[in-house]
Write a protein that holds these residues in place. Structure first.
Motif: not given
Length: 273
Positions: A120-129, A143-150, A158-164, A179-182
């Motif tokens: 919860s305290s980490m950003s959306v993008e960090d959770n995805l990574q 290893y981050l090749s699927e980020l754009d796909t997600v 994407k709009e909230r990628r920096r949001q907790a 998305g994290r699973a993908l």
């Protein structure tokens, strides 16, 4: 397939209904037979059988307490210490009953749990990574090749990628969990009650996204109490009641089954006065 094809995702976004549902005869990703789970002297699941073909969406519906989550946790090798599983679990042609969770993940199995288990305290993008951590550990340079796909699948992320992650709505948290699973490029995605606690409009959006995943080649095993929503997106379905399979068949046929209609869909016709 080894990775999510972004061009297929793009096609899915623009032409969701363009392809036919895969048939149940599709090459199996997962084949389970005689699968039982016990907690001490209590049998929670009795000789279940499930088959998921490549690119298919297969659903297991049933009431609360029927053993649906137990089934997923058992297949993932994630039962608590008190749980004991028996039976045959064949994944990509290999028996995997003796493999641990990490080995199953490394082979392309991924479970999105009912509680989503986000940081919860980490950003959306960090959770995805974090979803690509195993790929990073294997030394994959991209290893981050699927980020754009997600982000194509879930523009809101994407709009909230920096949001907790803890500040997201329930629907957005479910999108983040999927998305994290993908990010790990799964071959088999197992979803435990993805509609739980969500408003009807958000449920519709989540199921729409699950439908899109078909065109990526990812096989999906969907556990749901919301039988109507699950049967609308699935190719094949199983009905689990008190730990045993009661019915199975193509999802469209199950949706027309009088017993399923009466018990799970709430659409039974009123008797004439």
């Amino acid at each position: 397939m080894s990775e999510i094809n972004q061009s297929l995702i793009h096609a899915a976004l623009g032409a969701l209904g363009a392809s036919e549902h895969p048939e149940i005869q599709a090459e199996p990703i997962l084949e389970v037979s005689g699968f039982s789970v016990r907690y001490g002297k209590v049998e929670a699941l009795h000789e279940a059988r499930v088959r998921v073909g490549a690119g298919q969406i297969v659903t297991v519906i049933g009431p609360n307490g029927a053993g649906k989550s137990t089934l997923l946790n058992g297949l993932m090798g994630a039962l608590p210490p008190s749980g004991d599983a028996a039976g045959a679990v064949c994944y990509l042609g290999e028996r995997i009953e003796d493999l641990g969770i990490e080995a199953r993940v490394a082979r392309g199995m991924c479970l999105v749990p009912e509680k989503r288990e986000l940081f919860s305290s980490m950003s959306v993008e960090d959770n995805l990574q974090l979803g690509a951590y195993a790929r990073k550990q294997r030394g994959e340079r991209n290893y981050l090749s699927e980020l754009d796909t997600v982000f194509q699948l879930f523009p809101r992320l994407k709009e909230r990628r920096r949001q907790a992650a803890g500040t997201l709505s329930g629907g957005e948290r479910q999108m983040l969990a999927v998305g994290r699973a993908l990010m790990g490029q799964p071959k088999l995605l197992m979803l435990d009650e993805p509609s739980l606690g969500l408003a009807p409009l958000i449920v519709k959006e989540i199921m729409h996204i699950i439908h899109r995943l078909r065109l990526t080649g990812v096989a999906t095993l969907l556990i749901e109490q919301n039988a109507r929503a699950a049967l609308q997106v699935a190719d094949y379905g199983y009905v689990l009641e008190t730990g045993e399979l009661a019915l199975e068949g193509p999802a469209k046929e199950l949706g027309l089954n009088p017993r399923v209609i009466d018990t799970y869909l709430g659409l039974a016709k009123k008797q004439p006065q």
